[in-house]
Design a protein around this motif. Structure first.
Motif, short mmCIF file in Angstrom:
data_model
loop_
_atom_site.label_atom_id
_atom_site.label_comp_id
_atom_site.label_asym_id
_atom_site.label_seq_id
_atom_site.Cartn_x
_atom_site.Cartn_y
_atom_site.Cartn_z
N CYS A 148 34.36 57.78 59.88
CA CYS A 148 34.51 57.75 61.33
C CYS A 148 35.24 59.02 61.78
CB CYS A 148 35.28 56.50 61.74
SG CYS A 148 35.71 56.45 63.48
N ARG A 150 36.42 59.63 64.90
CA ARG A 150 37.53 59.35 65.83
C ARG A 150 38.87 59.22 65.08
NH1 ARG A 150 38.46 56.99 70.98
NH2 ARG A 150 40.27 55.60 70.97
N CYS A 151 38.86 58.53 63.96
CA CYS A 151 40.13 58.28 63.25
C CYS A 151 40.20 59.07 61.95
CB CYS A 151 40.29 56.80 62.97
SG CYS A 151 39.01 56.13 61.90
N CYS A 205 41.30 51.52 64.85
CA CYS A 205 40.52 52.48 65.63
C CYS A 205 39.47 51.73 66.45
CB CYS A 205 39.85 53.46 64.66
SG CYS A 205 38.49 54.41 65.35
N GLU A 207 36.67 52.79 67.63
CA GLU A 207 35.30 53.15 67.33
C GLU A 207 34.78 52.38 66.11
OE1 GLU A 207 33.66 55.81 69.00
OE2 GLU A 207 31.82 55.51 67.83
N CYS A 208 35.53 52.34 65.05
CA CYS A 208 35.07 51.73 63.79
C CYS A 208 35.75 50.40 63.52
CB CYS A 208 35.31 52.69 62.63
SG CYS A 208 37.06 53.03 62.36
ZN LIG Z 1 37.57 55.05 63.33
#
Ligand SMILES: [Zn+2]
Ligand SMILES: [Zn+2]
Length: 379
Positions: A148, A150-151, A205, A207-208
């Motif tokens: 991912c 984002r993180c 996170c 997103e995930c």
């Molecule tokens: Zn993530």
């Protein structure tokens, strides 16, 4: 081919459960991921093939009554021309030991704590025989778990970070000590709170959802080396699914399927090509152009060649996989008899028949003559 019951080490009266148990044990033992011996892969295929037949009551019944021939005849049994390759064995294996089993853990993680390794991913690549000979670069799409962004794979919402697990103090495992008459036993288990990772995410996170990885469609470029066959598979290490929470990527297994080529029979690195010649070419000799896997070759047909006799084009077969050199192309010469004759040809043949003063004399001292003739007929 060995008896399927013997292969699995069970009796003919074995129950479905016995068969399953025997297969699981042998598959674990011989899976090429766990067993480094060079014949592990072949053994793995053998036990899996035997299991595929014996686990299915219908196929088992056919096998009991007619042996392997019964299986081949049965429709849709997957035991056709192509044979039972590693890819088939792997499919069975994944079905039997699929997601989340303790077995998967054995393969996907060798560390007790810290981020776990991702699962191996599998793709299939189909090749023509020509591509298998030359080697080929293929780009394909596959859905894989990828880190991912984002993180950065940590699973923690940006701005936060995972905390050490209080239960195991970040070690990922917990010890328990038991006293008995024989002394103290220390047993070590994965930490139940953090699942053996040693860290906990307090703010996942968005997103995930804290997994640190996501399904993505990826383009994968695969270099297939020259000389592969359907029995081979490629392992691209670290190119499979990303592990959870920043864990390393699993491997990408590439199962290869090499299509048959109507011009050639493949025997290991050698290719056999059947060449039909006329009676006069066989009797008088000729210079002919024959197809090879990468072009053509000139072939000298010696005068007086017998039907079924083999000529060898050295070094014109398949390249040896990950080695120097190539196999041979063997040209099996078959004398073709015309089914129709023009009146002029007929007259000439009749004239020839008058001139023939001896019965055919096969060179029986030369070993393998009749074998070659039989081969020629069955071709
Ligand atoms: Zn993530
Ligand atoms: Zn813990």
């Amino acid at each position: 081919m060995a008896d399927f019951y013997q292969t699995l080490g069970v009796s003919r009266q074995a129950s479905a459960d016995d068969i399953k148990r025997a297969y699981r044990k042998l598959a674990m033992e011989h899976h090429p991921d766990r067993n480094a011996s060079p014949d592990a892969e072949a053994r793995f295929r053998e036990v899996t093939q035997a299991y595929e037949v014996l686990r299915d009551p219908e196929k088992r019944d056919l096998y009991d009554r007619y042996g392997e021939a019964g299986i081949r005849r049965g429709a849709g049994t997957g035991f056709g021309m192509g044979g039972f390759g590693f890819a088939d064995a792997f499919d069975v294996f994944m079905r039997e030991f699929g997601g989340g089993s303790p077995f998967e853990e054995i393969f996907s993680t060798r560390r007790r704590s810290g981020p776990r390794r991702g699962r191996d991913a599998k793709v299939r690549v189909r090749l023509t025989l020509g591509e298998a000979a030359s080697g080929v670069k293929r780009t394909l799409r596959a859905r894989l778990l990828d880190g991912c962004e984002r993180c950065s794979g940590s699973g923690a919402e940006p701005g936060t970070s995972p905390v050490a697990c209080e239960t195991c103090g970040g070690r990922g495992e917990v010890r328990s000590v038991q006293s008995s008459l024989l002394g103290q036993f220390v047993s070590v288990h994965p930490c139940p709170r953090c699942g053996g990772e040693g860290r906990r995410i307090e703010t996942p996170c968005a997103e995930c959802r804290g997994q640190g990885r996501l399904q993505k469609e990826k383009r994968i470029t695969i270099d297939v080396p020259p000389g592969v066959s359907s029995d081979d598979f490629l392992r691209l290490s670290g190119r499979g699914n990303a592990g959870p929470k920043g864990g390393p990527q699993g491997d990408l297994l590439v199962a290869l399927e090499v299509e048959e080529d109507p011009r050639f029979e493949r025997h290991g690195d050698d290719l056999v090509h059947n060449l039909a010649v006329t009676f006069s070419q066989a009797a008088l000799g000729d210079q002919l152009t024959v197809p090879t896997i990468d072009g053509t070759a000139e072939l000298e047909i010696p005068a007086g060649i017998q039907s079924g006799q083999a000529l060898r084009l050295r070094g014109r077969g398949m390249p040896k996989l990950r080695a120097q050199g190539r196999g041979d192309q063997i040209v099996r010469v078959l004398v073709w008899t015309p089914a129709r004759l023009s009146s002029e040809q007929r007259e000439t043949m009749e004239r020839l028949a008058e001139l023939e003063d001896a019965a055919p004399e096969p060179d029986t001292k030369q070993p393998g003559f009749w074998e070659r003739v039989k081969q020629a007929f069955s071709a």
